[in-house]
Write a protein that holds these residues in place. Structure first.
Motif, short mmCIF file in Angstrom:
data_model
loop_
_atom_site.label_atom_id
_atom_site.label_comp_id
_atom_site.label_asym_id
_atom_site.label_seq_id
_atom_site.Cartn_x
_atom_site.Cartn_y
_atom_site.Cartn_z
N ALA A 87 -5.36 -27.66 -73.76
CA ALA A 87 -4.52 -28.82 -74.12
C ALA A 87 -3.46 -28.63 -72.53
O ALA A 87 -3.46 -27.43 -72.24
CB ALA A 87 -3.96 -29.59 -75.11
N ASP A 88 -2.43 -29.88 -72.18
CA ASP A 88 -1.49 -29.56 -71.47
C ASP A 88 -0.37 -28.83 -72.03
O ASP A 88 -0.26 -29.16 -73.72
CB ASP A 88 -1.05 -30.87 -70.55
N PRO A 89 0.34 -27.58 -71.51
CA PRO A 89 1.39 -27.13 -71.90
C PRO A 89 2.56 -28.12 -72.95
O PRO A 89 2.96 -26.79 -74.31
CB PRO A 89 1.55 -25.92 -71.20
N ASP A 93 2.39 -27.51 -78.58
CA ASP A 93 3.02 -26.93 -80.07
C ASP A 93 2.27 -27.83 -80.90
O ASP A 93 2.91 -27.67 -81.90
CB ASP A 93 4.46 -26.82 -79.74
N GLY A 94 1.99 -29.38 -80.15
CA GLY A 94 2.20 -30.08 -81.01
C GLY A 94 0.18 -30.39 -81.75
O GLY A 94 0.31 -31.34 -83.30
N VAL A 104 -5.03 -30.83 -86.53
CA VAL A 104 -4.38 -32.48 -85.88
C VAL A 104 -3.52 -32.16 -85.11
O VAL A 104 -2.45 -31.05 -84.40
CB VAL A 104 -3.20 -32.74 -86.98
N TYR A 105 -2.35 -33.08 -84.68
CA TYR A 105 -1.95 -33.54 -83.41
C TYR A 105 -0.96 -34.67 -84.37
O TYR A 105 -0.93 -35.32 -84.50
CB TYR A 105 -2.54 -34.08 -82.05
N MET A 106 0.44 -33.50 -84.19
CA MET A 106 1.50 -34.63 -84.53
C MET A 106 2.69 -35.33 -83.22
O MET A 106 3.21 -33.50 -82.17
CB MET A 106 2.10 -33.61 -85.04
N VAL A 227 0.99 -22.15 -86.81
CA VAL A 227 0.58 -23.57 -86.41
C VAL A 227 0.29 -24.03 -87.56
O VAL A 227 -0.26 -25.14 -87.46
CB VAL A 227 -0.38 -23.20 -85.43
N SER A 228 1.10 -23.48 -88.71
CA SER A 228 1.00 -24.28 -89.91
C SER A 228 1.28 -25.45 -89.73
O SER A 228 2.85 -25.99 -90.29
CB SER A 228 0.73 -23.27 -91.39
N PHE A 229 0.40 -26.86 -89.94
CA PHE A 229 1.57 -27.94 -89.99
C PHE A 229 1.95 -28.69 -91.37
O PHE A 229 3.22 -29.28 -91.59
CB PHE A 229 0.73 -29.15 -89.71
#
Length: 281
Positions: A87-89, A93-94, A104-106, A227-229
């Motif tokens: 992914a794009d930098p 982080d999302g 997932v993506y936030m 990286v835990s959501f």
């Protein structure tokens, strides 16, 4: 690894589980361009039109008991690292892990924590003395809009990647760049990207699986928690039937792969169930 690519199948998991029952050796990978009966954790249906990465791995780890449960988290972490690397930098982080292994993506501008989007689902099933690891990544949206199943809308990796040919001042997503091509070129470019995702995911899974077999989950614990959501988020744990078993705030995971939930009575380790984020009022 021995890779087999099929145009369409009911489920790559079923192909691998049959191979497990037949006593096939570790290392088979089955990928399909479409699935007519794909499914994820707890048997939930996974819509699988052309445009996603759908594959299953045949593993025979010589690990038993509670140690085997952490393989689910290692698989999830492997895929999360692969997708974040592609992914794009600006959005990396999302891309996070929702226990035990959903990627997932936030979005940065999302105000409600329960409105995260799902990039990838992973399932693990014991069968024939081994394990079937099923991985489904949303790479491109389907050509025909379909009803959304479940609580969360999908996110597509091609929307989180920038076309390297576009300028930093006017970035263009990979999906938009491919859609701007002649129709005759689009299918080949989509297949090329899905194959790139397959290679990146498999490379990460193989490295982390080998380390897990040798050293267990402990060396991956800090990376997983980073990286835990669910960390610090109000949540509740539900059974497959929808009954709430625990309510509290996410407080990490332990060396056995259990989700830690901070409740009014202390920290409770959770080994199974579905975690749902509770939105703040």
């Amino acid at each position: 690894m021995k890779l087999t690519v099929i145009d369409e199948v009911i489920s790559t998991n079923e192909v691998v589980k049959e191979a497990l029952r037949e006593g096939k050796a570790e290392g088979l990978v089955v990928r399909a361009r479409r699935q007519s009966g794909g499914y994820g954790r707890q048997g939930r249906g996974w819509d699988s039109p052309e445009g996603g990465l759908y594959m299953s791995l045949l593993l025979r780890p010589d690990v038993a008991g509670s140690g085997l449960a952490t393989l689910s988290l290692v698989a999830g972490l492997s895929v999360q690292r692969a997708l974040a690397a592609m992914a794009d930098p600006s959005v990396e982080d999302g891309i996070q892990l929702k226990w035990p292994n959903d990627v997932v993506y936030m979005p940065a501008d999302c105000e409600r924590a329960d409105e995260y989007r799902k990039l990838c689902g992973i399932s693990l099933e014991s069968c024939g003395g081994g394990v079937c690891v099923g991985i489904g990544v949303n790479v491109f949206p389907p050509d025909v809009e379909r009803p959304i199943e479940g609580r969360n809308i999908p996110e597509y990796l091609a929307d989180l990647m920038m076309d390297p040919a576009s300028s930093p001042a006017h970035p263009v997503t990979v999906r938009a760049a491919i859609e701007a091509l002649d129709e005759s070129e689009q299918a080949a470019r989509r297949e090329e990207l899905i194959t790139d995702v397959q290679r990146e995911v498999l490379a990460r899974v193989l490295v982390n699986y080998g380390r897990w077999r040798e050293l267990g989950f402990q060396p991956s614990l800090a990376t997983y928690e980073a990286v835990s959501f669910l960390d610090g988020r109000p949540l509740r744990i539900e059974t497959i039937g929808g009954a709430t078993t625990v309510e509290g705030v996410g407080a990490g995971v332990d060396e056995r792969g259990r989700l830690l939930v901070r409740t009014a009575d202390g920290v409770v380790p959770v080994a199974s169930g579905e975690a749902h984020v509770v939105p703040l009022p």
